[in-house]
Design an enzyme around this catalytic site. Structure first.
Site, PDB file in Angstrom:
ATOM      1  N   GLU A  83      -3.215  -7.932  15.806  1.00 38.87           N
ATOM      2  CA  GLU A  83      -3.810  -7.653  14.495  1.00 38.87           C
ATOM      3  C   GLU A  83      -3.722  -6.147  14.228  1.00 38.87           C
ATOM      4  O   GLU A  83      -3.520  -5.352  15.155  1.00 38.87           O
ATOM      5  CB  GLU A  83      -5.275  -8.104  14.483  1.00 38.87           C
ATOM      6  CG  GLU A  83      -5.455  -9.593  14.603  1.00 38.87           C
ATOM      7  CD  GLU A  83      -4.719 -10.366  13.505  1.00 38.87           C
ATOM      8  OE1 GLU A  83      -5.032 -10.185  12.328  1.00 38.87           O
ATOM      9  OE2 GLU A  83      -3.802 -11.136  13.835  1.00 38.87           O
ATOM     10  N   ASP A 113     -10.289 -12.757  16.871  1.00 34.92           N
ATOM     11  CA  ASP A 113      -9.216 -13.511  16.228  1.00 34.92           C
ATOM     12  C   ASP A 113      -9.232 -14.973  16.701  1.00 34.92           C
ATOM     13  O   ASP A 113      -9.169 -15.903  15.886  1.00 34.92           O
ATOM     14  CB  ASP A 113      -7.860 -12.854  16.564  1.00 34.92           C
ATOM     15  CG  ASP A 113      -6.697 -13.601  15.944  1.00 34.92           C
ATOM     16  OD1 ASP A 113      -6.426 -13.397  14.739  1.00 34.92           O
ATOM     17  OD2 ASP A 113      -6.069 -14.404  16.651  1.00 34.92           O
ATOM     18  N   ILE A 134       2.961 -22.976  14.676  1.00 32.26           N
ATOM     19  CA  ILE A 134       2.649 -24.353  15.110  1.00 32.26           C
ATOM     20  C   ILE A 134       1.935 -25.115  13.995  1.00 32.26           C
ATOM     21  O   ILE A 134       0.895 -24.676  13.511  1.00 32.26           O
ATOM     22  CB  ILE A 134       1.749 -24.362  16.366  1.00 32.26           C
ATOM     23  CG1 ILE A 134       2.354 -23.495  17.464  1.00 32.26           C
ATOM     24  CG2 ILE A 134       1.513 -25.790  16.844  1.00 32.26           C
ATOM     25  CD1 ILE A 134       1.420 -23.276  18.652  1.00 32.26           C
ATOM     26  N   GLU A 191      -1.860 -22.707   6.785  1.00 37.36           N
ATOM     27  CA  GLU A 191      -1.281 -23.097   8.084  1.00 37.36           C
ATOM     28  C   GLU A 191      -1.055 -21.889   9.000  1.00 37.36           C
ATOM     29  O   GLU A 191      -1.224 -21.978  10.221  1.00 37.36           O
ATOM     30  CB  GLU A 191       0.056 -23.829   7.857  1.00 37.36           C
ATOM     31  CG  GLU A 191       0.715 -24.329   9.117  1.00 37.36           C
ATOM     32  CD  GLU A 191      -0.153 -25.300   9.896  1.00 37.36           C
ATOM     33  OE1 GLU A 191      -0.310 -26.447   9.449  1.00 37.36           O
ATOM     34  OE2 GLU A 191      -0.685 -24.901  10.949  1.00 37.36           O
ATOM     35  N   LYS A 237      -7.036 -15.594   8.809  1.00 35.74           N
ATOM     36  CA  LYS A 237      -8.080 -16.327   9.545  1.00 35.74           C
ATOM     37  C   LYS A 237      -9.417 -15.610   9.526  1.00 35.74           C
ATOM     38  O   LYS A 237     -10.473 -16.253   9.499  1.00 35.74           O
ATOM     39  CB  LYS A 237      -7.659 -16.628  10.981  1.00 35.74           C
ATOM     40  CG  LYS A 237      -7.116 -15.463  11.790  1.00 35.74           C
ATOM     41  CD  LYS A 237      -5.647 -15.310  11.562  1.00 35.74           C
ATOM     42  CE  LYS A 237      -5.080 -13.992  11.983  1.00 35.74           C
ATOM     43  NZ  LYS A 237      -4.189 -14.061  13.109  1.00 35.74           N
ATOM     44  N   ARG A 286       0.830  -1.198   0.000  1.00 38.99           N
ATOM     45  CA  ARG A 286       0.000   0.000   0.000  1.00 38.99           C
ATOM     46  C   ARG A 286       0.866   1.250   0.000  1.00 38.99           C
ATOM     47  O   ARG A 286       0.498   2.269  -0.553  1.00 38.99           O
ATOM     48  CB  ARG A 286      -0.915  -0.011   1.224  1.00 38.99           C
ATOM     49  CG  ARG A 286      -2.277   0.561   0.942  1.00 38.99           C
ATOM     50  CD  ARG A 286      -3.301   0.270   1.973  1.00 38.99           C
ATOM     51  NE  ARG A 286      -2.757   0.096   3.310  1.00 38.99           N
ATOM     52  CZ  ARG A 286      -3.513  -0.202   4.355  1.00 38.99           C
ATOM     53  NH1 ARG A 286      -4.798  -0.369   4.196  1.00 38.99           N
ATOM     54  NH2 ARG A 286      -2.994  -0.347   5.554  1.00 38.99           N
ATOM     55  N   LYS A 298     -10.169 -18.473  14.571  1.00 39.73           N
ATOM     56  CA  LYS A 298      -9.332 -19.680  14.582  1.00 39.73           C
ATOM     57  C   LYS A 298     -10.148 -20.884  15.070  1.00 39.73           C
ATOM     58  O   LYS A 298      -9.991 -21.997  14.555  1.00 39.73           O
ATOM     59  CB  LYS A 298      -8.104 -19.458  15.458  1.00 39.73           C
ATOM     60  CG  LYS A 298      -7.132 -18.460  14.837  1.00 39.73           C
ATOM     61  CD  LYS A 298      -6.169 -17.921  15.874  1.00 39.73           C
ATOM     62  CE  LYS A 298      -5.140 -16.984  15.261  1.00 39.73           C
ATOM     63  NZ  LYS A 298      -4.400 -16.224  16.279  1.00 39.73           N
ATOM     64  N   GLY A 308       3.742 -13.346  15.550  1.00 42.10           N
ATOM     65  CA  GLY A 308       5.014 -12.692  15.241  1.00 42.10           C
ATOM     66  C   GLY A 308       5.404 -12.944  13.794  1.00 42.10           C
ATOM     67  O   GLY A 308       5.006 -13.955  13.201  1.00 42.10           O
TER      68      GLY A 308
END
Ligand SMILES: NC(=O)c1ccc[n+]([C@@H]2O[C@H](COP(=O)([O-])OP(=O)(O)OC[C@H]3O[C@@H](n4cnc5c(N)ncnc54)[C@H](O)[C@@H]3O)[C@@H](O)[C@H]2O)c1
Ligand SMILES: N[C@@H](CCO)C(=O)O
Ligand code: NA
Length: 431
Positions: free
Chosen positions: A192, A203, A138, A131, A107, A48, A207, A306
């Site tokens: 976020e 969030d 993870i 993922e 997500k 952007r 998930k 992160g």
């Protein structure tokens, strides 16, 4: 034999995650080429703010026209790390229409409208890998979609939001206040773009919707997930939990009903025992238990947020999608054949920690106990602490009861003259 034409990768978004994806693709280019069987080359990066200095990224790759990039026709894989619903959804579906497969960390979009994305991937014979959308680095999506696909998963429970875990951890152990801890989590790239999504539980709920869908082979959308964030968790709740040998965590819990015909999905703060494995999940780490019929209980643990950890998950998907492209193969598509109903929160059965401010008078305890009894909620323990001014604090921990029964109990308690107020209600899990 090594294919010579490189696979072309378009990166949409170059923020916390995108910049790490670009960095790793460049730094590990030779290894990635060897693992894929052909070079994976960054062919364009949609941003952007084109004038921002981006170390190590050739300027000629930068564009502000994400739509033109996904329409180029020579792009093999689009990596979407913009976030949000639009323009991400249109860019992803356009990418499929133009022959690309997609890796996404989004997500929010998958939980809101995964159906559209999966249908577009299916229609165009492409891959959709995600993922990074759940629990950062993870591996959890792939184990559920592939490794455990022959088993029957009955329960998924854990900590799936790094920002809120970071804040609760700081509040519990560091004496740091809520706002200070949130600022720190934002500075570390865990939160976020709008951190309301983290602290209000959106969030984690997104998930939970994704996890429930892939674990139970059904469709669960964000709106189906009961959601409570951490904004109402007080230092008093933390202290109360400690006194009872517990701590407070924001949990996501997805369960198959015993009759097998429905599922529930919920996100809320809960008290868990200090010796429970989830109690020692610190900072922005996530941990998720998966309970499957044949496998038993599995635990997945690691960095949940992160830039670099999330980029690791994105890169894993990128390699998988590139390999599929080379082999003319496809990874797993949506598996939602079970079509299970999602039951309302009232039907969820668990235990509760109810903190009441009451008058310190004879008969009050009996009155309170009678209300629990009338609503079929059995009491496990009661702790009373007398304060100054003829007032007392009463902490009632219940046995397992339905959410509906607990709600009507609390409504009735509020109507008692001797109950001055309900200082806090929290579910108790993991015992
Ligand atoms: N940060 C994390 O720890 C983490 C972990 C897992 C998943 N995710 C997900 O990854 C995605 C990206 O997160 P992030 O933390 O990197 O966010 P971010 O805000 O740092 O980066 C997003 C970037 O996209 C850019 N952007 C927005 N609209 C654009 C457009 N139309 N065209 C091109 N660029 C555009 C923004 O300018 C920004 O630089 C989100 O879906 C997020 O939920 C993030
Ligand atoms: N904001 C998210 C990023 C990882 O999905 C979190 O804190 O967990
Ligand atoms: Na993950």
């Amino acid at each position: 034999m090594m294919r010579t034409r490189p696979l072309k990768v378009a990166l949409l978004g170059c923020g916390v995650v995108g910049s790490e994806v670009a960095r790793i693709m460049t730094a590990h280019a030779d290894d990635l080429t060897a693992r894929i069987g052909a070079p994976a080359e960054l062919a364009g990066i949609a941003v952007r703010r084109p004038d921002r200095v981006r170390a190590g990224i050739p300027r000629e790759l930068i564009t502000t026209d994400a739509t033109a990039l996904v329409k180029r026709g020579d792009i093999d894989v689009v990596v979407e790390v913009i976030g949000g619903i639009e323009p991400a959804r249109t860019l992803i579906t356009t990418a499929f229409q133009h022959g690309a497969s997609v890796v996404s960390a989004n997500k929010a979009l998958l939980a809101e409208d995964g159906v559209t994305l999966h249908a577009a991937a299916e229609q165009h014979g492409a891959d959709l890998y995600f993922e990074a959308a759940v629990a950062g680095a993870i591996p959890l999506v792939r184990p559920l979609r592939e490794s455990l696909v022959g088993d029957k998963v009955n329960r998924v429970l854990g900590i799936v939001n790094g920002t809120t875990n970071f804040i609760l951890d700081r509040m519990d152990t560091g004496g740091t206040g809520y706002s200070e801890a949130l600022d720190e989590a934002m500075a570390l790239g865990y939160a976020e773009a709008d951190p309301t999504a983290d602290v209000e539980g959106f969030d984690a709920a997104a998930k939970a919707a994704i996890l429930a869908g892939i674990a139970f082979h059904t469709r669960v959308r964000l709106d189906d997930v009961h959601r409570e964030g951490i904004t109402e968790v007080t230092a008093g709740d933390m202290a109360s939990a400690r006194r009872m040998g517990r701590t407070v965590k924001l949990l996501a819990i997805c369960e198959r009903a015993e009759d097998g015909r429905s599922v529930t999905a919920r996100v809320h703060p809960a008290m868990i025992p200090l010796d429970h494995p989830l109690a020692s999940v610190r900072e922005a780490y996530n941990a998720v238990f998966v309970e499957a019929e044949a496998a038993g209980r599995l635990m997945f643990y690691g960095p949940g947020a992160g830039g670099a950890p999330t980029a690791s998950a994105v890169l894993g998907d990128l390699v998988a999608v590139c390999r599929n492209k080379l082999n003319g193969a496809r990874g797993p598509g949506e598996s939602a054949y079970s079509r299970l109903a999602v039951s309302p929160m009232g039907e969820v059965v668990t235990r509760y920690h109810v903190n009441l401010d009451v008058a310190d008078k004879p008969g009050v305890l009996a009155q309170v106990a009678a209300v629990f009894n009338e609503h079929g909620v059995s009491i496990e323990t009661v702790h009373q602490q007398v304060r100054d001014g003829g007032e007392a604090s009463l902490v009632v921990v219940t046995h397992r009861a339905s959410d509906a029964a607990l709600t009507s109990t609390v409504d009735a308690l509020r109507r008692l003259d001797t109950v001055r107020g309900v200082a806090g209600i929290m579910r108790v899990e993991g015992e």
